[in-house]
Scaffold this motif. Structure first.
Motif, PDB file in Angstrom:
ATOM      1  N   HIS A   1       5.447   0.518  -4.263  1.00  0.00           N
ATOM      2  CA  HIS A   1       6.446  -0.370  -4.846  1.00  0.00           C
ATOM      3  C   HIS A   1       5.986  -1.800  -4.639  1.00  0.00           C
ATOM      4  O   HIS A   1       5.877  -2.266  -3.519  1.00  0.00           O
ATOM      5  N   ARG A   2       5.702  -2.457  -5.752  1.00  0.00           N
ATOM      6  CA  ARG A   2       5.094  -3.783  -5.660  1.00  0.00           C
ATOM      7  C   ARG A   2       6.066  -4.845  -6.143  1.00  0.00           C
ATOM      8  O   ARG A   2       5.838  -5.514  -7.154  1.00  0.00           O
ATOM      9  N   GLY A   3       7.155  -4.979  -5.449  1.00  0.00           N
ATOM     10  CA  GLY A   3       8.123  -6.010  -5.775  1.00  0.00           C
ATOM     11  C   GLY A   3       8.559  -5.949  -7.216  1.00  0.00           C
ATOM     12  O   GLY A   3       8.974  -4.888  -7.709  1.00  0.00           O
ATOM     13  N   SER A   4       8.400  -7.051  -7.949  1.00  0.00           N
ATOM     14  CA  SER A   4       8.877  -7.107  -9.327  1.00  0.00           C
ATOM     15  C   SER A   4       8.081  -6.181 -10.247  1.00  0.00           C
ATOM     16  O   SER A   4       8.534  -5.841 -11.339  1.00  0.00           O
ATOM     17  N   ALA A   5       6.899  -5.783  -9.828  1.00  0.00           N
ATOM     18  CA  ALA A   5       6.101  -4.861 -10.646  1.00  0.00           C
ATOM     19  C   ALA A   5       6.683  -3.456 -10.615  1.00  0.00           C
ATOM     20  O   ALA A   5       6.323  -2.610 -11.430  1.00  0.00           O
ATOM     21  N   GLY A   6       7.563  -3.200  -9.645  1.00  0.00           N
ATOM     22  CA  GLY A   6       8.209  -1.891  -9.569  1.00  0.00           C
ATOM     23  C   GLY A   6       7.305  -0.827  -8.995  1.00  0.00           C
ATOM     24  O   GLY A   6       6.305  -1.111  -8.338  1.00  0.00           O
ATOM     25  N   ALA A   7       7.676   0.419  -9.292  1.00  0.00           N
ATOM     26  CA  ALA A   7       6.955   1.554  -8.726  1.00  0.00           C
ATOM     27  C   ALA A   7       5.732   1.883  -9.578  1.00  0.00           C
ATOM     28  O   ALA A   7       5.845   2.035 -10.792  1.00  0.00           O
ATOM     29  N   VAL A   8       4.584   1.992  -8.925  1.00  0.00           N
ATOM     30  CA  VAL A   8       3.359   2.362  -9.629  1.00  0.00           C
ATOM     31  C   VAL A   8       2.621   3.403  -8.793  1.00  0.00           C
ATOM     32  O   VAL A   8       2.673   3.380  -7.564  1.00  0.00           O
ATOM     33  N   VAL A   9       1.950   4.312  -9.494  1.00  0.00           N
ATOM     34  CA  VAL A   9       1.153   5.299  -8.763  1.00  0.00           C
ATOM     35  C   VAL A   9      -0.042   4.576  -8.146  1.00  0.00           C
ATOM     36  O   VAL A   9      -0.795   3.896  -8.836  1.00  0.00           O
ATOM     37  N   SER A  10      -0.182   4.713  -6.873  1.00  0.00           N
ATOM     38  CA  SER A  10      -1.150   3.913  -6.126  1.00  0.00           C
ATOM     39  C   SER A  10      -2.586   4.320  -6.407  1.00  0.00           C
ATOM     40  O   SER A  10      -2.904   5.508  -6.515  1.00  0.00           O
ATOM     41  N   THR A  11      -3.430   3.324  -6.494  1.00  0.00           N
ATOM     42  CA  THR A  11      -4.871   3.561  -6.524  1.00  0.00           C
ATOM     43  C   THR A  11      -5.482   3.225  -5.165  1.00  0.00           C
ATOM     44  O   THR A  11      -6.704   3.213  -5.011  1.00  0.00           O
ATOM     45  N   ASN A  12      -4.616   2.961  -4.197  1.00  0.00           N
ATOM     46  CA  ASN A  12      -5.084   2.560  -2.869  1.00  0.00           C
ATOM     47  C   ASN A  12      -4.738   3.557  -1.767  1.00  0.00           C
ATOM     48  O   ASN A  12      -5.321   3.505  -0.686  1.00  0.00           O
ATOM     49  N   TYR A  13      -3.763   4.428  -2.036  1.00  0.00           N
ATOM     50  CA  TYR A  13      -3.281   5.329  -0.996  1.00  0.00           C
ATOM     51  C   TYR A  13      -3.001   6.707  -1.578  1.00  0.00           C
ATOM     52  O   TYR A  13      -2.767   6.861  -2.771  1.00  0.00           O
ATOM     53  N   VAL A  14      -2.987   7.706  -0.690  1.00  0.00           N
ATOM     54  CA  VAL A  14      -2.535   9.037  -1.038  1.00  0.00           C
ATOM     55  C   VAL A  14      -1.624   9.521   0.087  1.00  0.00           C
ATOM     56  O   VAL A  14      -1.776   9.085   1.241  1.00  0.00           O
ATOM     57  N   LEU A  15      -0.684  10.393  -0.235  1.00  0.00           N
ATOM     58  CA  LEU A  15       0.261  10.897   0.767  1.00  0.00           C
ATOM     59  C   LEU A  15      -0.195  12.269   1.256  1.00  0.00           C
ATOM     60  O   LEU A  15      -0.432  13.174   0.453  1.00  0.00           O
ATOM     61  N   ARG A  16      -0.322  12.419   2.566  1.00  0.00           N
ATOM     62  CA  ARG A  16      -0.591  13.737   3.160  1.00  0.00           C
ATOM     63  C   ARG A  16       0.764  14.391   3.398  1.00  0.00           C
ATOM     64  O   ARG A  16       1.588  13.890   4.151  1.00  0.00           O
ATOM     65  N   LYS A  17       0.985  15.511   2.725  1.00  0.00           N
ATOM     66  CA  LYS A  17       2.341  16.049   2.618  1.00  0.00           C
ATOM     67  C   LYS A  17       2.905  16.579   3.934  1.00  0.00           C
ATOM     68  O   LYS A  17       4.078  16.372   4.243  1.00  0.00           O
ATOM     69  N   GLU A  18       2.089  17.263   4.693  1.00  0.00           N
ATOM     70  CA  GLU A  18       2.614  17.999   5.848  1.00  0.00           C
ATOM     71  C   GLU A  18       3.195  17.087   6.927  1.00  0.00           C
ATOM     72  O   GLU A  18       4.095  17.490   7.667  1.00  0.00           O
ATOM     73  N   ASP A  19       2.671  15.864   7.042  1.00  0.00           N
ATOM     74  CA  ASP A  19       3.213  14.962   8.061  1.00  0.00           C
ATOM     75  C   ASP A  19       3.603  13.597   7.493  1.00  0.00           C
ATOM     76  O   ASP A  19       3.793  12.637   8.235  1.00  0.00           O
ATOM     77  N   ASN A  20       3.747  13.559   6.142  1.00  0.00           N
ATOM     78  CA  ASN A  20       4.180  12.317   5.485  1.00  0.00           C
ATOM     79  C   ASN A  20       3.360  11.107   5.910  1.00  0.00           C
ATOM     80  O   ASN A  20       3.891  10.039   6.218  1.00  0.00           O
ATOM     81  N   THR A  21       2.059  11.289   5.947  1.00  0.00           N
ATOM     82  CA  THR A  21       1.174  10.193   6.331  1.00  0.00           C
ATOM     83  C   THR A  21       0.593   9.531   5.091  1.00  0.00           C
ATOM     84  O   THR A  21       0.104  10.212   4.185  1.00  0.00           O
ATOM     85  N   ILE A  22       0.678   8.209   5.070  1.00  0.00           N
ATOM     86  CA  ILE A  22       0.093   7.449   3.965  1.00  0.00           C
ATOM     87  C   ILE A  22      -1.336   7.095   4.351  1.00  0.00           C
ATOM     88  O   ILE A  22      -1.574   6.417   5.359  1.00  0.00           O
ATOM     89  N   ILE A  23      -2.274   7.573   3.562  1.00  0.00           N
ATOM     90  CA  ILE A  23      -3.697   7.431   3.894  1.00  0.00           C
ATOM     91  C   ILE A  23      -4.332   6.395   2.972  1.00  0.00           C
ATOM     92  O   ILE A  23      -4.277   6.538   1.744  1.00  0.00           O
ATOM     93  N   PRO A  24      -4.928   5.360   3.540  1.00  0.00           N
ATOM     94  CA  PRO A  24      -5.581   4.338   2.712  1.00  0.00           C
ATOM     95  C   PRO A  24      -6.952   4.807   2.235  1.00  0.00           C
ATOM     96  O   PRO A  24      -7.629   5.573   2.934  1.00  0.00           O
ATOM     97  N   PHE A  25      -7.353   4.352   1.063  1.00  0.00           N
ATOM     98  CA  PHE A  25      -8.683   4.688   0.553  1.00  0.00           C
ATOM     99  C   PHE A  25      -9.702   3.747   1.197  1.00  0.00           C
ATOM    100  O   PHE A  25     -10.193   2.805   0.571  1.00  0.00           O
ATOM    101  N   SER A  26      -9.990   4.013   2.454  1.00  0.00           N
ATOM    102  CA  SER A  26     -10.934   3.202   3.213  1.00  0.00           C
ATOM    103  C   SER A  26     -12.002   4.127   3.777  1.00  0.00           C
ATOM    104  O   SER A  26     -11.685   5.099   4.479  1.00  0.00           O
TER     105      SER A  26
END
Lengths: 59, 373
Positions: free
Chosen positions: A11-36
Motif C-alpha cells: 500500500h503506497r499511500g495515494s497510489a493505493g494497493a499494488v502487487v509488490s515487485t519488492n516483496y513476497v509473503l511467506r504464508k505459513e508464518d506471515n513473513t514479508i520477504i524482501p527481494f534482497s
C-alpha cells in the motif's frame, strides 16, 4: 517446515494497493520477504521458484 | 615453591622491556600483542541473549540468538532452550558462564535412517572473518575454537568448520567429554589452507556445525579428521555413533563458544549483556510497531510510521508480525492481518495498520526483523 508463498500487496499511500515487485509473503508464518540477494529467506524463495513452484496471486 | 625475582623481562636482543614488574603493588605491565578485545568471532557465545524466547520445540533460530538447530527425520521432539547454569555446573560456572544452550529429546530418536541428522550451527559473517587477521590461505596461520559442553550420554561427537565462499572447504574434528553429564572444555586449533576462501562481504564466511547425530547420507568412514578437504554433503564427518540420540531423553549443553585468531585459546571474552545484545540485533530484532493517527478518509486507508532499527542490519530483513497488542478500527481482513509494510531497508521500515473506518486508528503489534545468515 515446507513453506509456500503468495504475492504481496503493498500500500503506497495515494497510489493505493499494488502487487509488490519488492516483496513476497511467506504464508505459513506471515513473513514479508524482501527481494534482497543477501536475505536467506529470499534465497530459499528463489530455490522454491527454481524447483518449478509459483506463488499464489495476491488478494 | 620456587620463584623468579626479576624487575623486567625483555628479549635477548631487545631494547625495551616486554614485561616490567612493580614491587609496591605487585603488578606488572606487559606489552601483549595478541590479547585483543573483540577477538571472538562468535556472537553470543555465552548464550546470554535470547530475543526469540528461552525455550522452543521449533528447529532453526528459535531460542538463543545466532545459534540454529538444523534437524531432519529424528522422529522425536527436540526442545532447544537457554538454560540457566548454577554453581553445580562445575567448570563453566566458575569461569563466569551463567547460561548454556541446551537440546533435550522427548524420547529416544527412532526410525533413524540415512537422512536423519541433528546439527547445531553458527555462521560467522564473511567480512568479520576476512578482516580478522587470520590468513585463512596459509597453513602456518591459525584460528582456535574453544567451547564447553556436556552430554547426558557421552560419546565421540563430531564438529566441522567450513569456509563457504567459492568451493566450500571442510575441516572436521571430533570431541569427547570426560564422562556423562560432565562439563568438558574443548579446544581445537585450525590452520589455514590455500583452498579456503572468505570474501569480504556481508554473506556467510565461516560455518561451525556441531553434529549430535547424522545418518549415512551425510557421513563417511573415510573422512579424515583435523585436515581441510573440499566439502561434499555426504562426507561432512566420519560416521557417528547413535549412542546419544537413542539413549532416551538425552540432553546436550554448550556454552563459552569462542573462535579467535591464533594458535591457542585465550580465556573467554565476556561482554556486557547490552554489548552482546546490540551485536545480535544486526541479525535479528524483536520489537513493537506502534502507529496511532486520526483517519478522516474512511475505510481501507493506510498511514505509515517510520520505525528505525537500533543498528544497521546485515541485509534487508524479513518482517514477521506477531501477537497484536492494540487494534482499534483496524481492518484485519486486509494487509497481513491488518498490518501493512513498506520500504524495508537495513536501517528501518514503515508500518501501518489498515483503517476500517473514519476515526482514531491504533495498530500496535509485536514484530520481528530477521537478517540471519
Amino acid at each position: 517446515m515446507v513453506y509456500t508463498y503468495k504475492k504481496y500487496t503493498e500500500h503506497r499511500g495515494s497510489a493505493g494497493a499494488v502487487v509488490s515487485t519488492n516483496y513476497v509473503l511467506r504464508k505459513e508464518d506471515n513473513t514479508i520477504i524482501p527481494f534482497s540477494e543477501g536475505n536467506t529467506s529470499y534465497q530459499e524463495y528463489k530455490a522454491w521458484l527454481a524447483a518449478g513452484n509459483t506463488p499464489e496471486e495476491a488478494d | 615453591m620456587s620463584q623468579i625475582n626479576v624487575d623486567a623481562i625483555r628479549a635477548s636482543n631487545g631494547t625495551g622491556d616486554a614485561i616490567s614488574l612493580t614491587a609496591s603493588d605487585k603488578t606488572c605491565t606487559a606489552n601483549i600483542t595478541n590479547n585483543l578485545s573483540n577477538r571472538n568471532l562468535i556472537i553470543n557465545g555465552s548464550m546470554n541473549v535470547a530475543q526469540r524466547g528461552t525455550s522452543s520445540t521449533s528447529g532453526g533460530y528459535a531460542s538463543v540468538d545466532r545459534f540454529k538447530v538444523v534437524d531432519n527425520n529424528t522422529n522425536v521432539t527436540i526442545t532447544q532452550s537457554q538454560h540457566a547454569l548454577t554453581s553445580s555446573d562445575t567448570g563453566p560456572w566458575a569461569k563466569g558462564f551463567r547460561n548454556s544452550w541446551k537440546q533435550e529429546l522427548s524420547a529416544a530418536g527412532n526410525g533413524l535412517d540415512g537422512t536423519s541428522y541433528l546439527y547445531l550451527t553458527h555462521f560467522v559473517e564473511a567480512q568479520n572473518a576476512a578482516c580478522s587477521g587470520w590468513d585463512f590461505t596459509s597453513a602456518s596461520s591459525y584460528i582456535t575454537l574453544s567451547f564447553w559442553f556436556k552430554a547426558s550420554t557421552n560419546q565421540t561427537f563430531y564438529g566441522r568448520l567450513a569456509t563457504v565462499d567459492a568451493t566450500t572447504q571442510n575441516y572436521p574434528f571430533s570431541f569427547t567429554a570426560t564422562g556423562n553429564d560432565t562439563w568438558t572444555k574443548i579446544t581445537k586449533t585450525i590452520p589455514g589452507n590455500s583452498n579456503c576462501n572468505i570474501v569480504n562481504d556481508h554473506g556467510a564466511g565461516l560455518k561451525l556445525e556441531i553434529s549430535l547425530y547424522a545418518g549415512a547420507d551425510r557421513t563417511d568412514s573415510g573422512v579424515s579428521l583435523n585436515t581441510w578437504a573440499a566439502y561434499a554433503s555426504a562426507t561432512r564427518t566420519p560416521d557417528i555413533a547413535n549412542t546419544w540420540i537413542t539413549a532416551g531423553t538425552s540432553s546436550f549443553e554448550i556454552t563459552g563458544v569462542q573462535l579467535e585468531v591464533g594458535d591457542y585459546a585465550t580465556d573467554f571474552e565476556h561482554l556486557p549483556y547490552g554489548v552482546e545484545l546490540d551485536r545480535c540485533k544486526r541479525y535479528f530484532i524483536a520489537d513493537i510497531a506502534d502507529r496511532y493517527w486520526y483517519n478522516g478518509e474512511g475505510a481501507n486507508v493506510y498511514d505509515y510510521q517510520l520505525i528505525s532499527f537500533p543498528t544497521t542490519m546485515r541485509d534487508t530483513p524479513d518482517i514477521t508480525f506477531g501477537t497484536d497488542i492494540t487494534m482499534t478500527n483496524v481492518n484485519t481482513s486486509g494487509g497481513t492481518n491488518g498490518h501493512g509494510t513498506y520500504a524495508i531497508t537495513t536501517t528501518g521500515w514503515n508500518y501501518s495498520p489498515l483503517a476500517s473506518a473514519t476515526g482514531n486508528i491504533t495498530g500496535k503489534v509485536n514484530y520481528t526483523a530477521s537478517a540471519e545468515l
